[in-house]
Each structure stands twice: as C-alpha cells, then as structure tokens.
Enzyme design. Structure first.
Site, mmCIF file in Angstrom:
data_model
loop_
_atom_site.group_PDB
_atom_site.id
_atom_site.type_symbol
_atom_site.label_atom_id
_atom_site.label_comp_id
_atom_site.label_asym_id
_atom_site.label_seq_id
_atom_site.Cartn_x
_atom_site.Cartn_y
_atom_site.Cartn_z
ATOM 1 N N HIS A 79 104.209 -18.664 0.975
ATOM 2 C CA HIS A 79 104.238 -17.777 0.049
ATOM 3 C C HIS A 79 105.029 -18.514 -1.137
ATOM 4 O O HIS A 79 106.537 -18.256 -0.392
ATOM 5 C CB HIS A 79 103.440 -16.491 -0.140
ATOM 6 C CG HIS A 79 104.947 -15.862 0.654
ATOM 7 N ND1 HIS A 79 105.253 -15.790 1.162
ATOM 8 C CD2 HIS A 79 105.754 -15.237 0.076
ATOM 9 C CE1 HIS A 79 105.785 -14.804 2.045
ATOM 10 N NE2 HIS A 79 106.540 -14.401 1.166
ATOM 11 N N GLY B 197 114.944 -15.357 5.721
ATOM 12 C CA GLY B 197 114.461 -14.090 5.178
ATOM 13 C C GLY B 197 113.118 -13.801 4.861
ATOM 14 O O GLY B 197 113.009 -13.397 4.175
HETATM 15 P P1 AMP Z 1 109.275 -12.536 1.845
HETATM 16 O O1 AMP Z 1 111.050 -11.854 2.389
HETATM 17 O O2 AMP Z 1 109.012 -14.412 0.927
HETATM 18 O O3 AMP Z 1 108.780 -12.945 2.901
HETATM 19 O O4 AMP Z 1 108.328 -11.537 0.980
HETATM 20 C C1 AMP Z 1 107.573 -11.323 0.752
HETATM 21 C C2 AMP Z 1 107.071 -10.089 -0.390
HETATM 22 O O5 AMP Z 1 105.643 -9.238 -0.119
HETATM 23 C C3 AMP Z 1 108.505 -8.921 -0.443
HETATM 24 O O6 AMP Z 1 108.956 -9.649 -1.941
HETATM 25 C C4 AMP Z 1 106.958 -8.174 -1.110
HETATM 26 O O7 AMP Z 1 107.047 -7.029 -1.583
HETATM 27 C C5 AMP Z 1 105.685 -8.522 -1.222
HETATM 28 N N1 AMP Z 1 104.565 -7.892 -1.129
HETATM 29 C C6 AMP Z 1 104.570 -7.298 0.632
HETATM 30 N N2 AMP Z 1 103.478 -6.570 0.986
HETATM 31 C C7 AMP Z 1 102.516 -6.805 -0.121
HETATM 32 C C8 AMP Z 1 100.911 -6.755 -1.401
HETATM 33 N N3 AMP Z 1 100.776 -5.851 -0.444
HETATM 34 N N4 AMP Z 1 101.234 -6.922 -2.618
HETATM 35 C C9 AMP Z 1 101.934 -8.090 -3.140
HETATM 36 N N5 AMP Z 1 103.234 -8.138 -2.629
HETATM 37 C C10 AMP Z 1 103.651 -7.532 -1.817
#
Ligand code: AMP
Ligand code: ZN
Length: 116
Positions: free
Chosen positions: A99, A92
């Site tokens: 990260h 997902g």
């Molecule tokens: P994942 O599903 O592990 O790839 O999580 C991506 C995460 O990045 C999600 O929880 C988003 O809310 C977060 N996200 C996306 N864009 C940003 C942003 N500009 N600043 C901080 N968090 C972000």
C-alpha cells in the site's frame, strides 16, 4: 488471501472510508491518521510488499503513482503531499499487503525520519 485485511477491504467485506475504486485499485482513509489527511492507495490483487513486486505488477504500480496526485488534489492537498511505502521488517510494514500512504495537510509535514 482470505484473511488479509486489505484484501477484505478490497472485496467490500470490511468497511472503509473509500475515496476511490476501480478494477485494479482502491483508495481509503487510514484508520489511524498520522496527518490531517492520510489515505492509502492499494492494489486489489494481493502483493505482499514492494519487495515482492515483479514486472507483472508494473502496470498497477504505475496506476497507483499516477492516481496519487489526482486523489491528493481531490482531498485538498493542493500544495504538496508525501507518499510512503513501508516495506518489510526494516521498513516497519505492519499490513502485509502492498500500500502507498498519502499524507498531507495545511502545514509542512515533519522530517521524513526522526533524527535520534
Ligand atoms: P504500514 O505500517 O505501512 O503497514 O501501515 C499500515 C496502515 O494500515 C497503518 O497506518 C494502519 O493505521 C492502517 N490500517 C490498518 N487497518 C486498517 C483498516 N481497517 N482501515 C484503514 N486503515 C487501516
Ligand atoms: Zn491482501
């Protein structure tokens, strides 16, 4: 990676609620928090996902692991926290730059996976 959102945050081109930064990693709050406290630790160099990590990334991945409890404590998570690294389609993963999520708060978090 010119238009990778986390590379752009790491370069300071997009604002973030930053908790920590050094030469190799940056930590900032998630824009859509899933818990009372929700931030992530991100390597500054572009690694697409954990599935793309190799031996050359061992050092920065180790830094991220060691930083997690330090930053969690600073964020007030004195009684535990959860780390999540979503990887690839099945995991997902939405942002294709590796990260580590750190989540916590006053109360116990819900089960790790929803049981259907
Ligand atoms: P994942 O599903 O592990 O790839 O999580 C991506 C995460 O990045 C999600 O929880 C988003 O809310 C977060 N996200 C996306 N864009 C940003 C942003 N500009 N600043 C901080 N968090 C972000
Ligand atoms: Zn990137």
């Amino acid at each position: 990676m010119d238009d990778c959102i986390f590379c752009r945050i790491a370069r300071g081109e997009i604002p973030s609620k930053k908790l920590y930064e050094d030469e190799d990693v940056i930590a900032f709050h998630d824009i859509h928090p899933q818990a009372e406290v929700h931030f992530m630790i991100v390597p500054k160099s572009h690694i697409e996902s954990l599935a793309h990590a190799t031996e050359e990334h061992a050092r920065v991945l180790g830094r991220m692991m060691v930083l997690a409890p330090v930053l969690a404590k600073q964020a007030g998570l004195s009684d535990g926290f959860r780390t999540i690294v979503n990887t690839g389609r099945v995991g997902g993963q939405e942002v294709m730059h590796l990260h580590m999520h750190i989540l916590g708060g006053r109360n116990r978090l819900p089960p790790m996976l929803a049981r259907n």
